[in-house]
Design a protein around this motif. Structure first.
Motif, mmCIF file in Angstrom:
data_model
loop_
_atom_site.group_PDB
_atom_site.id
_atom_site.type_symbol
_atom_site.label_atom_id
_atom_site.label_comp_id
_atom_site.label_asym_id
_atom_site.label_seq_id
_atom_site.Cartn_x
_atom_site.Cartn_y
_atom_site.Cartn_z
ATOM 1 N N ARG A 31 0.866 -1.125 -0.005
ATOM 2 C CA ARG A 31 -0.074 -0.053 0.042
ATOM 3 C C ARG A 31 0.894 1.193 0.199
ATOM 4 N N ARG A 69 1.368 8.414 -1.272
ATOM 5 C CA ARG A 69 0.389 9.057 -1.731
ATOM 6 C C ARG A 69 -0.079 10.284 -0.713
ATOM 7 N N GLN A 85 -13.966 7.132 -1.639
ATOM 8 C CA GLN A 85 -13.382 5.808 -2.243
ATOM 9 C C GLN A 85 -13.096 4.983 -1.087
ATOM 10 N N ARG A 145 -10.739 1.938 -0.292
ATOM 11 C CA ARG A 145 -9.593 1.605 -0.798
ATOM 12 C C ARG A 145 -9.159 0.428 -0.064
ATOM 13 N N SER A 167 -4.505 -3.930 -1.548
ATOM 14 C CA SER A 167 -4.508 -4.571 -2.871
ATOM 15 C C SER A 167 -5.586 -4.342 -3.848
ATOM 16 N N GLY A 168 -5.611 -3.736 -4.842
ATOM 17 C CA GLY A 168 -6.993 -3.572 -5.585
ATOM 18 C C GLY A 168 -6.908 -2.148 -5.755
ATOM 19 N N THR A 169 -8.057 -1.802 -6.941
ATOM 20 C CA THR A 169 -8.054 -0.379 -7.251
ATOM 21 C C THR A 169 -9.055 0.285 -6.202
ATOM 22 N N PRO A 170 -9.123 1.503 -6.167
ATOM 23 C CA PRO A 170 -9.874 2.116 -5.285
ATOM 24 C C PRO A 170 -11.602 2.047 -5.905
ATOM 25 N N ARG A 171 -12.509 2.248 -4.940
ATOM 26 C CA ARG A 171 -13.861 2.122 -5.687
ATOM 27 C C ARG A 171 -14.588 3.282 -5.163
ATOM 28 N N THR A 172 -15.104 4.141 -6.023
ATOM 29 C CA THR A 172 -15.695 5.539 -5.693
ATOM 30 C C THR A 172 -17.089 4.988 -5.193
#
Ligand SMILES: [Zn+2]
Lengths: 223, 185
Positions: free
Chosen positions: A80, A84, A164, A166, A169-174
């Motif tokens: 992670r 950012r 989002q 988050r 592992s994996g893409t963030p989801r809005t």
């Protein structure tokens, strides 16, 4: 020191420094501190005392495998990105500049005695900006998908942000958008929260930087 | 043995170095767990709060700003806020403020060299708190260590809200004087 505003600010400074002042009183003092370096200095001294008092709590040995469990969580979630968060410094620094670290605590969410909430069904999770500063709360139900109430009360610049979910592992989801006006914003909705460690609910600025986040691990919710 | 400075450890965590994180946890776990336990009064809750505080420090290491305060005060602030949040959801158990202090010598279980590093301020504060009138001492422990609001202190001590606020304020002012006076000597 001059005037009634200074007197009021200094009367409130100890509670503010201890992090136990809320609501209207806190807002009024903060407003004054932003314009009065003398009172700000006084608050800084009080904050140093408050830190010292906290340090007087006894040091205690945690359970045997405590450090090891944290260690494995950290090593597991290592991919992670921490970087950012660096980008949030610039965003929040301006808003945070007038504040001392010890003054930012928001406790506006709590179940009142008039409306008792079934304790296991609802958790309150802190929403944290930079430097450990708390900007609000997220209430999360243990249902699936979870009912989520996001309350931002502090220290986030006005604007519209996407919310989002988050996981390491994996893409963030809005899951929605939240508008902050005058420092305040609320969002209510449902969000699928994976039953895993390291899941967070993030406020993401249009630039893509994460402004604040709440650790909403459903894995920890079981009690 | 880690002789790395606190903020260097945080900088190491910010780069994602798990060894820095391990050293950080080892260095601060007793202080964090001790504060959480003192505030919450139960092992399970203290463990959850202490764990979350340390994980939060790891996740947010990149935004720690040494100009805003020491690593210890950053970490204590995170811990205190988390514990207070937990207390807002379930009521804290009754903790005897006098017991908290009796429990806490200035530098518990430390060798003399390390005790000196714990800073003179801690010793001075501890002494200053011991000389406060009992009612003020209870108020400052309940507000400053246990994390109760003035209203909660007033309920716990069965005194008017204004009286609770005055006790907290007076105690803080005296402690501040104790710290600054000692410094100018
Ligand atoms: Zn002033």
């Amino acid at each position: 020191m001059s005037g009634a505003a200074c007197t009021a600010a200094r009367d409130a400074a100890p509670e503010l420094a201890l992090g136990i002042l809320d609501g209207q009183a806190r807002a009024e003092v903060l407003l004054h501190l932003a314009t009065c370096p003398h009172c700000q200095r006084y608050l800084d001294e009080m904050a140093a005392v408050a830190d010292g008092v906290s340090c007087l709590a006894p040091e205690l040995e945690p359970p045997a495998d405590f450090a090891r469990r944290i260690d494995s969580t950290i090593r597991g979630a290592r991919r992670r990105s921490v970087r950012r968060w660096v980008t949030t410094v610039a965003v929040t620094a301006a808003a945070a500049a007038i504040l001392s670290i010890t003054v930012v605590r928001v406790i506006d969410f709590h179940p009142t005695s008039a409306h008792p909430v079934a304790a296991p069904a609802l958790r309150s999770v802190a929403m944290v900006g930079s430097n450990g500063l708390q900007v609000g709360h997220v209430a999360v139900s243990s249902s699936s998908p979870a009912s989520v109430v996001v309350n931002v009360d502090y220290n986030v610049p006005d604007g519209t942000y996407s919310l989002q979910v988050r996981q390491p592992s994996g893409t963030p989801r809005t899951v929605g958008t939240i508008t902050i006006t005058g420092g305040h914003g609320q969002w209510t909705g449902a969000a699928p929260l994976p039953p895993a460690q390291g899941v967070s609910l993030d406020l993401v600025a249009p630039s893509g930087s994460v402004v604040c986040q709440a650790a909403v691990n459903q894995a920890q919710a079981t009690s | 043995m880690w002789s790395v400075a606190d903020d260097a450890l945080v900088a190491g965590m910010a780069t994602g170095d798990p060894d820095a994180a391990s050293a950080f946890v080892e260095r601060f776990q007793r202080r964090i767990y001790g504060l959480a336990y003192t505030m919450l009064g139960d092992v399970r809750g203290a463990e959850d709060v202490a764990q979350e505080a340390l994980l939060r420090a790891w996740r947010h290491a990149g935004v720690y700003d040494p100009r805003r305060g020491t690593v210890v005060s950053w970490l204590l602030t995170i811990t205190r806020n988390l514990a207070i949040d937990t207390m807002r959801v379930r009521r804290p158990i009754a903790i005897d403020p006098d017991a908290v202090l009796a429990w806490s010598p200035p530098a518990p279980g430390r060798g003399p060299a390390e005790a000196a590093l714990v800073s003179d301020d801690a010793g001075r504060l501890h002494q200053a708190i011991a000389t406060l009138p009992g009612e003020q001492r209870r108020a400052i422990v309940l507000a400053g260590i246990v994390g109760l609001s003035a209203r909660e202190v007033s309920e716990r001590e069965d005194i008017p809200l204004g009286t609770a606020k005055t006790r907290i304020r007076t105690a803080m002012q005296r402690l501040r004087l104790a710290l600054t006076e000692e410094h100018t000597e």
